[in-house]
Every structure is written in structure tokens, then in C-alpha cells.
Design an enzyme around this catalytic site. Sequence first.
Site, short mmCIF file in Angstrom:
data_model
loop_
_atom_site.label_atom_id
_atom_site.label_comp_id
_atom_site.label_asym_id
_atom_site.label_seq_id
_atom_site.Cartn_x
_atom_site.Cartn_y
_atom_site.Cartn_z
N GLU A 1 39.61 33.37 38.30
CA GLU A 1 40.53 34.10 37.43
C GLU A 1 41.81 33.34 37.10
O GLU A 1 42.91 33.74 37.44
CB GLU A 1 40.88 35.46 38.06
N TYR B 1 35.93 44.87 36.15
CA TYR B 1 36.30 46.10 36.85
C TYR B 1 36.48 47.29 35.92
O TYR B 1 36.13 48.41 36.27
CB TYR B 1 37.60 45.89 37.65
N HIS C 1 41.55 30.20 44.83
CA HIS C 1 41.74 31.63 44.60
C HIS C 1 43.21 31.95 44.85
O HIS C 1 43.56 32.70 45.75
CB HIS C 1 40.82 32.45 45.51
N ARG D 1 30.28 34.58 48.67
CA ARG D 1 31.25 33.86 47.85
C ARG D 1 32.60 33.92 48.56
O ARG D 1 33.18 34.99 48.73
CB ARG D 1 31.33 34.49 46.45
N ASN E 1 33.90 38.30 36.25
CA ASN E 1 34.52 39.37 37.02
C ASN E 1 34.81 40.54 36.09
O ASN E 1 35.42 40.36 35.03
CB ASN E 1 35.83 38.90 37.67
N GLU F 1 32.42 39.21 40.70
CA GLU F 1 33.19 40.30 41.30
C GLU F 1 32.95 41.58 40.51
O GLU F 1 33.02 41.58 39.28
CB GLU F 1 34.71 40.04 41.31
#
Length: 484
Positions: free
Chosen positions: A174, A303, A129, A85, A301, A378
Site C-alpha cells: 500500500e 475493504y 509495510h 504473508r 487489498n 488483504e
Amino acid sequence: MPTSRNEHTQPAAFPAHFLFGSATAAYQIEGAATEDGRGPSIWDTFSHSPGKTWNGDTGDIAADHYHRLEEDLDLMASLGLGAYRFSLAWPRIQPTGRGPANPKGLDFYRRLVDGLLDRGITPVATLYHWDLPQALEDTGGWTSRETAHAFADYARVCGEALGDRVAVWTTLNEPWCSAYLGYGSGAHAPGRTDGAAALTAVHHLNLAHGLAVQQLRAVTTNTPQYSITLNFHVLRGRGDGAEEAVRRIDALANRSFTEPLLRGHYPEDLIEDTAAVTDWAFVRDGDLTEIHQPLDLLGVNYYATTAVRLWDGVTPRQNHDGHKDVGGSPWPGSPQVEFLEQEGPHTAMGWNIDPEGLEELLLDLHTRFPNLPLVITENGAAFDDQLSARSDGTHAVHDPERIDYLRRHLAAAHRALASGVDLRGYFVWSLMDNFEWGYGYSKRFGIVHVDYETQRRTPKDSALWYRDLAVTGSIPPLPAARGR
């Protein structure tokens, strides 16, 4: 270190069609910032502005991927990646964000895509991005409707050039960060601190997505899948009024994108919460129809989690939302919510490690959007990695914390699969150490170490562990502990 439930139970293999890949972003790795016709982006301007990034770091050279493309492609192949990606740099393709394509810019991405296909790696292309051409920011950036239309034209240019080879197109990465950190908090480029501008940017990013999907569908000649990648905030409410705190932040962080993109409307409570900030007059008739386009995949995504509560208005307001605090707020209309520091363990970013948050998120998205396949686009962690020399003169990076992080999150993803979630793939962030936006080169997320002085690449232990995962389709055990 605390363990999540079932952590020590080895999960069964992932499905045969499941994609294991890694991800990067153009400005973070490419370098060659002024070469071959590339124009300046908002991140060039921002990073060259004093005090905006750690140590004044910029992406001028980054990981020099532009000049080391073949080496990096061979590296991906050696790690057994099934997919890669990457993002296309808008100012490399259209230096001012408008007009004809820069041939040398497109040639670079043709070589990238062809190199991936030659090595049996699936190309997953992200159109945006965060590297908006500076010329478009000069005329309003994402606060201008014209930027959304310029983005649609850019999408068409990319689709015409690569639309016979790219397997998955992702419009935006994002958009929450682009809008709220770029125009609200000031922590990201272009560095504005205006809540109304942030909400305007939210809408124009949503509009840009919808227009771009339509342009791509019109020009691609293979049978790609179309997607967008969102960074979801998994919220933990605390104290009295926890439900209200969660609702407000969920509206800003998550539903400001999922509802228009996937249901065709903005949440009424979001509009009410932000009425003192903006009247939402930037939403015009027909916009939501343009935005609400059918998607084949939703990129996820993840985290860490975010803990919130209603602020009492007396004690110092906590602001541990996981993002740099430079004075502005990424939460327009919700100053009464505070963000609490969470218990460890933490990564080098200060983010808590909570794999069950990923499982919870995947299950929730599957429940709310049951017919939309998901991809983890991600997931990864920054740690303070140390390069060590071996007796034979080669180098190694022993990063057991990262392996543990990845293993536990992959186990969570597998549990979600077993519960019926239609999960199609997992992309580790990131392939290599890179320019970590406002943190410059101080944070290392890569599974491959980059020596920024020599640009030498050294696969970390986590890269070798991830190779085993990608090749076998099963989560490998933790490697034996090694001395540093």
C-alpha cells in the site's frame, strides 16, 4: 443486513492450486522494538509522540510475536493455512536503513521462513509495510531519492539471506498509504502535511519498487514470483460532475501507481490536476524505465468502497474517505472533491460493507491488465469482538459478522474467477488482533483474538470457519447462531 446477488448460492470449489492464507505486518505484531539490535522506525517515533495514536498506544510489545514465534507458527498450521504473508522489518535488518545486515534480525526471519516451510506453509514476504528506519526519515524519508536506492540495497540484503526459500516477494504494501497518509494528511507516520511531499513520495516509492525488483532478481536462487500490493479505491460517483470527481480521485489513488508500474508512464491528467502543487521535476530521465519492471503477480487489498462528488464550495465539505482526519489532506490538487458517508452496514472502522465492489475491482483489473495474475492480499473486517468463557475454562469469540463479511467477499472473488479473472489466492486480514496504526489497540481485525495483558491467543469462530475453507477449498456455510 442487505445481501449481495447470488449470496445464498453456494459457489463451487476454488481451484486446487488456489492459496488460502492470512497476513500480518511486522510493526503490528512483533514487539521487541528495542531488542537484538533493532533500530527505531518512523512508527516508533510517531506512536511515541503525544496525540498521534489512540490512547497513546505503541507497537513496543504489540502481539509479542517476536518471542512467540513457534507458538504462532503452530497456530497457523492448526488453521490449515496454505500461505502466510508477513513483512520484514527494515530497521530490524538494517537499524539505520543502510549498511551491513544485523545478524540477529536476519536470524529471526530465517527461523520464521524455515518454520513455515517445515509446516508446509508457503512464505510470502513483504519488504516494506510502512516501518521506514527513522534515520532515513531524518534525511528526507520518501521525499529523498536516496531512500529509494537505500531500499534497493535492503532488498538485495533480504534476497541474499532468504532468496532460496521465499516463494513470493512483495516489494511494497500500500504505497498509497505511505505517501498520501504519511506525507499528505499526517494521519500516518511520519506525520507530514505537505501535498508536494506526498506526490514526491509517490514517485520515490514507485522507483524503490522497480529498483528492488531488479536487485531481487539478481540474487534469488529459487524461482520466486515478484509482486507489489496496492490498496485500490473502488469509487462511487454521486451527483452532478460525478464522472469528474471519480476521474480525479482515481488518478491520485489508483493510476498514480498502476500506470507507471504496469505501463511505464504517469497519467497526463494526474500531472495536470496537480500542477499547482508540484511540477513533477523529481521524475528524472530513466526513472520510468526503472519503475516499469515485469511482475508475476499483483496484490490487491480491498475493504470498502469510496463515494465522491464535486463539492459545491458552500455547504460544509464532507470528508468520509475512510481515513483519520487530522487536518492535512491525502488528496493533493483535488480540494473540490468531497467524500460522502455511505449507507451501512459498516464495520467497526466505519467502512461500508460492499462485496460487489471487490468483484467489480477484480473484473476491472483483469480487463485493463489481462496478462497479470491477481492475488487478494488483504481483505477483512474489524468488529467489536467479545471474549467469552466456556464452562470448561477455555475461551471463545463468537464473531458471526466477520464470518458473514468473509463469506460474502469470498463469494464475490469466486464469481470473478468464474468470469475469467486469473485470481491465484486470498489472504485474510489479519491472522491475529494487533496494533492498528493510529487506532492503536482499539480495533480488532484478527481471526485470532489476542488478550494484550496475557498475550493469550484464542481462535475466533471466524478462524475455525476459515480453517474449513482452507482445508476443503470450498466456502463453508454460515455456522449456526450461538449465544454469547
